[in-house]
Design a protein around this motif. Structure first.
Motif, PDB file in Angstrom:
ATOM      1  N   GLN A 178       0.854  -1.185   0.000  1.00 17.91           N
ATOM      2  CA  GLN A 178       0.000   0.000   0.000  1.00 17.91           C
ATOM      3  C   GLN A 178       0.892   1.239   0.000  1.00 17.91           C
ATOM      4  O   GLN A 178       2.073   1.161   0.366  1.00 17.91           O
TER       5      GLN A 178
ATOM      6  N   SER B 102      -0.291   4.690   7.241  1.00 18.63           N
ATOM      7  CA  SER B 102      -0.756   3.716   6.257  1.00 18.63           C
ATOM      8  C   SER B 102      -2.267   3.861   6.116  1.00 18.63           C
ATOM      9  O   SER B 102      -2.863   4.780   6.682  1.00 18.63           O
ATOM     10  N   ASP B 103      -2.898   2.929   5.399  1.00 18.99           N
ATOM     11  CA  ASP B 103      -4.344   3.026   5.186  1.00 18.99           C
ATOM     12  C   ASP B 103      -5.125   3.038   6.492  1.00 18.99           C
ATOM     13  O   ASP B 103      -6.124   3.741   6.626  1.00 18.99           O
ATOM     14  N   ASN B 104      -4.675   2.225   7.434  1.00 16.95           N
ATOM     15  CA  ASN B 104      -5.443   2.130   8.693  1.00 16.95           C
ATOM     16  C   ASN B 104      -4.560   2.178   9.937  1.00 16.95           C
ATOM     17  O   ASN B 104      -4.908   1.617  10.971  1.00 16.95           O
TER      18      ASN B 104
END
Length: 374
Positions: free
Chosen positions: A84, A101-103
């Motif tokens: 990612q 990061s994304d989450n």
């Protein structure tokens, strides 16, 4: 300073140069990667003062800057992230680093990039080009024979002699010697250098599997290897290499030809029964027959095998260290080999029966005193 990069791509680049970093470096900041951004290009450096590796990759960045980031925690974070985009946000005043990061969000402390040691550059140097496949073959053929004896530093690296007609790679630990010569690598002028084992080990691990041009530049104190987006700089060993040509006997006329795979398999079995201190095996050549034997008197273990061979010369009996023979044969790319001998107390020479027209390899192994067993 802020930049965005693919997590897996960054991990791949960091893994390529991470081997340089030691657990207890002389200077604590060397536990870090040096990140430098200029015009959207991220340059990452790892060093142990003797050897430095540099890689470059394109990132999304609007401003330039630099920071030293702890290597271990960064690598462990990236290894456990799925593929990612990740965003690095760096506070230039506090050297704090935030990875998003994304989450997830991860914070760690960096160090001032100006404290990172300066990496040497080429000045008044020389250069030569070679393919990565040839360089990898030269390293594989010699590096295992380098010495671990720090009292003889010249032997702890591979000696490279560049000439107008060929290039020779030599390694020795005084018990064995490997000379690997390439006629497809040449230099306008004759030069020589000794490259440390660690640097060559790192280089071998980093060289791409596909054939790539490697540019080698060097001066009196450093060697520089560059290929694709990777550079390696290593400090040369400033010592005089032994006069290896005088060690190679020229009168070994007693020659035996044998299948390498059969000899190697036999040695591995017989070595199990050899003395665990001397690793001695006995080679007895009689006519077209080779007997390989070993005995460990301490445990009443013994073994022997007979192999067929082609032999030109007088019958001879000689002892060798099985570990050395096995390692040398394992790293020798040949189907048939020639073992050239002279006397039980003289070095033996191993040569491939057939060689590539661009290469010439010679392996020399010192004998060991035979025990008085029949």
């Amino acid at each position: 300073m802020k930049f965005i990069v693919s997590s897996s791509y960054l991990l791949k680049q960091l893994s390529a140069i991470n081997g340089v970093i030691t657990t207890n470096p002389v200077v604590p900041i060397l536990e870090n990667f040096l990140f430098e951004i200029s015009d959207g290009t991220l340059t990452i450096t790892a060093s142990d003062l003797q050897t430095s590796m540099i890689t470059e990759l394109e990132v999304e960045a609007k401003e330039d800057g630099s920071i030293a980031i702890p290597a271990k925690i960064l690598l462990e974070t990236l290894r456990n992230l799925p593929e990612q985009p990740v965003t690095f946000s760096i506070d230039a005043d506090t050297y704090s680093i935030e990875i998003n990061s994304d989450n997830g969000r991860y914070k760690l402390s960096g160090e001032n990039a100006t404290d990172f040691p300066k990496i040497p550059t080429v000045a008044d140097g020389y250069s030569v080009n070679m393919s990565s496949g040839v360089l990898a073959q030269a390293i594989n053929s010699t590096i295992y024979a380098t010495s671990n004896d720090e009292l003889r530093p010249a032997m702890t690296g591979v000696y490279i002699k560049l000439d107008e007609t060929n290039t020779t790679f030599v390694a020795t630990d005084s018990h064995r010697l490997i000379r690997y010569r390439r006629v497809d690598i040449a230099s306008d002028m004759a030069h020589s250098m000794i490259i440390p084992r660690k640097a060559l080990t790192l280089l071998k691990a980093t060289l791409p599997s596909e054939n790539t041009n490697v540019n080698v530049e060097f001066n009196a104190s450093n060697a520089f290897f560059s290929f694709n987006n990777v550079k390696m700089i290593c400090r040369l060993i400033d010592e005089r290499f032994p006069d290896y040509e005088n060690v190679i006997p020229s009168d070994n006329e007693n020659a035996m030809n044998i299948n390498k795979a059969e000899l190697l398999s036999s040695l591995k079995r017989i070595a199990i029964y050899a003395n665990k201190t001397t690793h001695q095996v006995r080679l007895k050549i009689t006519g077209s027959e080779l007997m390989i034997s070993a005995e460990d008197l301490d445990f009443s273990n013994e073994a022997n095998e007979r192999l067929s061979c082609e032999h030109d010369g007088e019958d001879i009996e000689i002892g060798f260290n099985a570990k050395f023979l096995i390692e040398m044969l394992t790293n020798l790319d040949a189907q048939e080999i020639t073992l050239k001998l002279n006397a039980p107390n003289r070095a033996g020479i191993i040569l491939p029966v057939e060689q590539d027209e661009n290469e010439d390899i010679l392996l020399l192994v010192m004998p060991v005193m035979l025990n008085n067993y029949v």
